[in-house]
Design a protein around this motif. Structure first.
Motif, PDB file in Angstrom:
ATOM      1  N   SER A  14      27.001  -6.743 -26.110  1.00 10.81           N
ATOM      2  CA  SER A  14      26.747  -6.950 -27.712  1.00 10.81           C
ATOM      3  C   SER A  14      27.617  -6.012 -28.361  1.00 10.81           C
ATOM      4  O   SER A  14      28.135  -4.960 -28.111  1.00 10.81           O
ATOM      5  CB  SER A  14      25.395  -6.649 -27.782  1.00 10.81           C
ATOM      6  N   THR A  15      27.570  -6.669 -29.911  1.00 12.32           N
ATOM      7  CA  THR A  15      28.494  -5.578 -30.594  1.00 12.32           C
ATOM      8  C   THR A  15      27.456  -4.601 -31.427  1.00 12.32           C
ATOM      9  O   THR A  15      27.757  -3.561 -31.645  1.00 12.32           O
ATOM     10  CB  THR A  15      29.153  -6.590 -31.869  1.00 12.32           C
ATOM     11  N   MET A  16      26.066  -5.365 -31.664  1.00  3.57           N
ATOM     12  CA  MET A  16      25.390  -4.370 -32.487  1.00  3.57           C
ATOM     13  C   MET A  16      24.955  -3.217 -31.257  1.00  3.57           C
ATOM     14  O   MET A  16      24.754  -2.048 -31.694  1.00  3.57           O
ATOM     15  CB  MET A  16      24.089  -5.316 -32.923  1.00  3.57           C
ATOM     16  N   ALA A  17      24.556  -3.714 -30.350  1.00  2.98           N
ATOM     17  CA  ALA A  17      24.058  -2.625 -29.221  1.00  2.98           C
ATOM     18  C   ALA A  17      25.115  -2.876 -27.840  1.00  2.98           C
ATOM     19  O   ALA A  17      24.921  -3.599 -27.186  1.00  2.98           O
ATOM     20  CB  ALA A  17      22.590  -3.073 -28.732  1.00  2.98           C
ATOM     21  N   PRO A  18      26.076  -1.870 -28.018  1.00  3.25           N
ATOM     22  CA  PRO A  18      27.125  -2.084 -26.840  1.00  3.25           C
ATOM     23  C   PRO A  18      26.867  -1.897 -25.619  1.00  3.25           C
ATOM     24  O   PRO A  18      27.852  -2.346 -24.899  1.00  3.25           O
ATOM     25  CB  PRO A  18      28.192  -1.036 -27.399  1.00  3.25           C
ATOM     26  N   LEU A  19      25.498  -1.658 -25.058  1.00  2.36           N
ATOM     27  CA  LEU A  19      25.443  -1.531 -23.834  1.00  2.36           C
ATOM     28  C   LEU A  19      24.437  -2.759 -23.352  1.00  2.36           C
ATOM     29  O   LEU A  19      23.963  -2.749 -22.183  1.00  2.36           O
ATOM     30  CB  LEU A  19      24.704  -0.175 -23.503  1.00  2.36           C
ATOM     31  N   TYR A  20      24.059  -3.327 -24.319  1.00  2.00           N
ATOM     32  CA  TYR A  20      23.011  -4.532 -24.290  1.00  2.00           C
ATOM     33  C   TYR A  20      23.805  -5.840 -23.895  1.00  2.00           C
ATOM     34  O   TYR A  20      24.834  -5.998 -24.471  1.00  2.00           O
ATOM     35  CB  TYR A  20      22.083  -4.618 -25.232  1.00  2.00           C
ATOM     36  N   SER A  21      23.380  -6.424 -22.972  1.00  2.54           N
ATOM     37  CA  SER A  21      23.860  -8.030 -22.860  1.00  2.54           C
ATOM     38  C   SER A  21      23.382  -8.886 -23.896  1.00  2.54           C
ATOM     39  O   SER A  21      22.291  -8.678 -24.397  1.00  2.54           O
ATOM     40  CB  SER A  21      23.513  -8.491 -21.700  1.00  2.54           C
ATOM     41  N   ARG A  22      24.441  -9.893 -24.662  1.00  2.00           N
ATOM     42  CA  ARG A  22      24.137 -10.504 -25.715  1.00  2.00           C
ATOM     43  C   ARG A  22      22.978 -11.622 -25.251  1.00  2.00           C
ATOM     44  O   ARG A  22      22.086 -12.009 -26.112  1.00  2.00           O
ATOM     45  CB  ARG A  22      25.501 -11.582 -25.949  1.00  2.00           C
ATOM     46  N   SER A  23      22.955 -11.990 -23.839  1.00  5.44           N
ATOM     47  CA  SER A  23      21.640 -12.712 -23.690  1.00  5.44           C
ATOM     48  C   SER A  23      20.305 -12.176 -23.894  1.00  5.44           C
ATOM     49  O   SER A  23      19.286 -12.715 -24.134  1.00  5.44           O
ATOM     50  CB  SER A  23      21.886 -13.145 -22.036  1.00  5.44           C
ATOM     51  N   PHE A  24      20.298 -10.953 -23.676  1.00  8.47           N
ATOM     52  CA  PHE A  24      18.912 -10.136 -23.831  1.00  8.47           C
ATOM     53  C   PHE A  24      18.545 -10.114 -25.311  1.00  8.47           C
ATOM     54  O   PHE A  24      17.508 -10.404 -25.612  1.00  8.47           O
ATOM     55  CB  PHE A  24      18.991  -8.660 -23.375  1.00  8.47           C
ATOM     56  N   LEU A  25      19.644  -9.935 -26.186  1.00  7.60           N
ATOM     57  CA  LEU A  25      19.365  -9.990 -27.687  1.00  7.60           C
ATOM     58  C   LEU A  25      18.890 -11.400 -28.123  1.00  7.60           C
ATOM     59  O   LEU A  25      17.916 -11.496 -28.939  1.00  7.60           O
ATOM     60  CB  LEU A  25      20.904  -9.724 -28.405  1.00  7.60           C
ATOM     61  N   PRO A  83      15.742 -10.867 -41.577  1.00  7.17           N
ATOM     62  CA  PRO A  83      17.161 -10.614 -41.595  1.00  7.17           C
ATOM     63  C   PRO A  83      17.630  -9.961 -40.369  1.00  7.17           C
ATOM     64  O   PRO A  83      18.661 -10.410 -39.883  1.00  7.17           O
ATOM     65  CB  PRO A  83      17.120  -9.694 -42.718  1.00  7.17           C
ATOM     66  N   GLY A  84      16.583  -9.096 -39.803  1.00  5.33           N
ATOM     67  CA  GLY A  84      17.233  -8.504 -38.430  1.00  5.33           C
ATOM     68  C   GLY A  84      17.023  -9.557 -37.271  1.00  5.33           C
ATOM     69  O   GLY A  84      18.108  -9.232 -36.367  1.00  5.33           O
ATOM     70  N   LEU A  85      16.209 -10.144 -37.075  1.00 10.21           N
ATOM     71  CA  LEU A  85      16.254 -11.365 -36.212  1.00 10.21           C
ATOM     72  C   LEU A  85      17.443 -12.185 -36.191  1.00 10.21           C
ATOM     73  O   LEU A  85      18.070 -12.623 -34.974  1.00 10.21           O
ATOM     74  CB  LEU A  85      14.876 -12.250 -36.106  1.00 10.21           C
ATOM     75  N   VAL A  86      17.583 -12.744 -37.783  1.00 10.89           N
ATOM     76  CA  VAL A  86      18.911 -13.637 -37.501  1.00 10.89           C
ATOM     77  C   VAL A  86      20.242 -12.956 -37.314  1.00 10.89           C
ATOM     78  O   VAL A  86      20.943 -13.363 -36.395  1.00 10.89           O
ATOM     79  CB  VAL A  86      19.129 -14.008 -39.074  1.00 10.89           C
ATOM     80  N   LEU A  87      20.307 -11.307 -37.543  1.00  9.10           N
ATOM     81  CA  LEU A  87      21.609 -10.681 -37.072  1.00  9.10           C
ATOM     82  C   LEU A  87      21.545 -10.728 -35.490  1.00  9.10           C
ATOM     83  O   LEU A  87      22.642 -10.645 -35.183  1.00  9.10           O
ATOM     84  CB  LEU A  87      21.458  -9.230 -37.931  1.00  9.10           C
ATOM     85  N   LEU A  88      20.623 -10.465 -34.978  1.00 11.09           N
ATOM     86  CA  LEU A  88      20.316 -10.252 -33.458  1.00 11.09           C
ATOM     87  C   LEU A  88      20.930 -11.702 -33.059  1.00 11.09           C
ATOM     88  O   LEU A  88      21.549 -11.867 -31.825  1.00 11.09           O
ATOM     89  CB  LEU A  88      18.984 -10.063 -32.798  1.00 11.09           C
ATOM     90  N   MET A  89      20.458 -12.731 -33.506  1.00 13.23           N
ATOM     91  CA  MET A  89      20.718 -14.215 -32.994  1.00 13.23           C
ATOM     92  C   MET A  89      22.275 -14.425 -33.065  1.00 13.23           C
ATOM     93  O   MET A  89      22.957 -14.988 -32.043  1.00 13.23           O
ATOM     94  CB  MET A  89      20.036 -15.138 -33.830  1.00 13.23           C
ATOM     95  N   LEU A  90      22.945 -14.081 -34.415  1.00 12.20           N
ATOM     96  CA  LEU A  90      24.165 -14.186 -34.632  1.00 12.20           C
ATOM     97  C   LEU A  90      25.292 -13.290 -33.659  1.00 12.20           C
ATOM     98  O   LEU A  90      26.126 -13.921 -32.912  1.00 12.20           O
ATOM     99  CB  LEU A  90      24.637 -13.781 -35.839  1.00 12.20           C
ATOM    100  N   ASP A  91      24.689 -11.900 -33.371  1.00 11.67           N
ATOM    101  CA  ASP A  91      25.352 -11.391 -32.462  1.00 11.67           C
ATOM    102  C   ASP A  91      25.099 -11.821 -30.773  1.00 11.67           C
ATOM    103  O   ASP A  91      26.275 -11.803 -30.146  1.00 11.67           O
ATOM    104  CB  ASP A  91      25.026  -9.984 -32.666  1.00 11.67           C
ATOM    105  N   GLY A  92      24.019 -12.397 -30.654  1.00  7.56           N
ATOM    106  CA  GLY A  92      23.825 -12.901 -29.211  1.00  7.56           C
ATOM    107  C   GLY A  92      24.667 -14.035 -28.905  1.00  7.56           C
ATOM    108  O   GLY A  92      24.963 -14.380 -27.823  1.00  7.56           O
ATOM    109  N   VAL A  93      25.093 -14.844 -29.968  1.00  8.80           N
ATOM    110  CA  VAL A  93      25.577 -16.114 -29.635  1.00  8.80           C
ATOM    111  C   VAL A  93      27.241 -15.739 -29.827  1.00  8.80           C
ATOM    112  O   VAL A  93      27.970 -16.703 -30.080  1.00  8.80           O
ATOM    113  CB  VAL A  93      25.049 -17.267 -30.573  1.00  8.80           C
ATOM    114  N   ASN A  94      27.560 -14.402 -30.050  1.00 12.80           N
ATOM    115  CA  ASN A  94      28.943 -13.800 -30.286  1.00 12.80           C
ATOM    116  C   ASN A  94      29.423 -14.612 -31.695  1.00 12.80           C
ATOM    117  O   ASN A  94      30.614 -15.128 -31.276  1.00 12.80           O
ATOM    118  CB  ASN A  94      29.760 -14.569 -29.064  1.00 12.80           C
TER     119      ASN A  94
END
Length: 360
Positions: free
Chosen positions: A194-205, A270-281
């Motif tokens: 993930s970009t927001m959390a660089p050690l997290y997988s985007r699928s987890f976000l 706002p935070g959940l939308v941001l996580l979704m955007l990062d999660g879908v790359n």
């Protein structure tokens, strides 16, 4: 592997889809460089603003929720299921404040000094506390649904059942916080970082964001059903109660529901939308507002005491006693203040009598 070998393997991964190696031996900066997230080596104006704002919110969260916990322990009138759930909500929000305060001392230029283990602890505390807070909001909504539909002031749930619910909430929250540490991360799959959390997988976000959005949707459905039910019953009882009380019942519930849902949406969406955007790359500037949206989500932890507790007259009176501990409690009863549930309970007998007369 030597440092030269590590560098060579990083270049191989970045230039191809090679996911054969796990990088458990690397530090945090390695993963930040992989996603292009910059770690500043010096304090910028933005860092000072975020840390100052974040610490201010933390102290407000900690103080307000300690006040709620103290009031519930002090006043025996609060020893009912709904107040136990509100107390657990305050505990989770207090934990959220402490977790976020810990984050404030491990962010900005301090991030580069963290090991991957320390980084996972930092993020896990935040995930656990925020998950517990959201699940508690859902539990309170379900308890209100049960009591209002049964026309009760307090739920008839046993203490054992309430504590089982509280225990379950914390188990789920802790597991959610441990998921990335237990393996749902990108340390063995760098392209999925993930970009927001660089050690997290985007699928987890994506999973975490969807889970919270589903929880929010359930809350919307519960409170919407409560509102329409009370409005329907209030119309049926209108001829057996005063017009003023009828208006106060409907308007009071509408105001409470609007505050609960409105503030929840404001703080979390706002935070959940941001996580979704990062999660879908999504190739958008998610990092520009990341920390500010995290502060906004944290604000929900001191909004909760205001919505659920500070609007309660007895709770406010207990707060004053805690803050002014030298003041002695005066004898006598308090003024009559009719809440939505009290008005409904008071008019329940009139409504039943009316239905019985019609049947005769």
């Amino acid at each position: 592997f030597s440092d030269t070998t590590s560098t060579r393997h990083l270049n191989m991964v970045l230039n191809s889809s090679n996911t054969d190696r796990c990088y458990f031996d690397q530090n945090v900066s390695f993963f930040y460089k992989n996603t292009g997230k910059n770690i500043s080596t010096h304090w910028r104006n933005r860092d000072y603003v975020v840390v100052t704002l974040g610490m201010t919110v933390c102290f407000i969260v900690i103080f307000s929720n300690l006040l709620v916990i103290g009031a519930i322990f002090k006043n025996r009138r609060f020893h009912f299921p709904i107040y136990y759930l509100l107390g657990n909500l305050a505990v989770s929000d207090l934990f959220s404040g402490v977790s976020y305060l810990h984050l404030m001392f491990h962010t900005g230029p301090w991030t580069i000094k963290l090991s991957t283990y320390q980084w996972f602890i930092r993020q896990g505390l935040i995930d656990t506390s925020l998950t517990a807070s959201v699940l508690n909001l859902l539990a309170v909504a379900m308890e209100r649904h049960q009591t209002i539909f049964n026309m009760q002031l307090h739920s008839k749930m046993s203490t054992r059942r309430v504590f089982f619910i509280i225990f379950s909430i914390w188990i789920v929250a802790i597991v959610m916080g441990l998921f990335p540490t237990m393996g749902w991360n990108c340390m063995c799959n760098l392209p999925q970082c993930s970009t927001m959390a660089p050690l997290y997988s985007r699928s987890f976000l994506v999973f975490w964001a969807v889970l919270n959005l589903v929880t929010f949707s359930i809350m919307v459905a519960i409170y919407t059903r409560i509102f329409f039910y009370v409005r329907h019953k209030s119309k049926q009882m209108k001829e057996h109660t005063t017009h003023t009380r009828h208006k106060e019942t409907v308007f009071g519930l509408m105001k409470t529901v609007s505050m609960i849902l409105g503030l929840f949406v404001l703080c979390w969406t706002p935070g959940l939308v941001l996580l979704m955007l990062d999660g879908v790359n999504c190739k958008c500037k998610v990092l520009s507002f990341e920390k500010y949206f995290l502060v906004l989500a944290e604000c929900n932890s001191f909004v909760n005491p205001i919505v659920y507790c500070f609007r309660d007259q007895e709770m406010r009176r207990t707060f004053k006693e805690l803050l002014c501990f030298l003041c002695r409690r005066k004898n006598g009863t308090s003024e009559n203040q009719f809440t939505t549930l009290e008005v409904l309970s008071e008019t329940k007998g009139d409504y039943i009598s009316h239905e019985q007369n019609n049947s005769h």
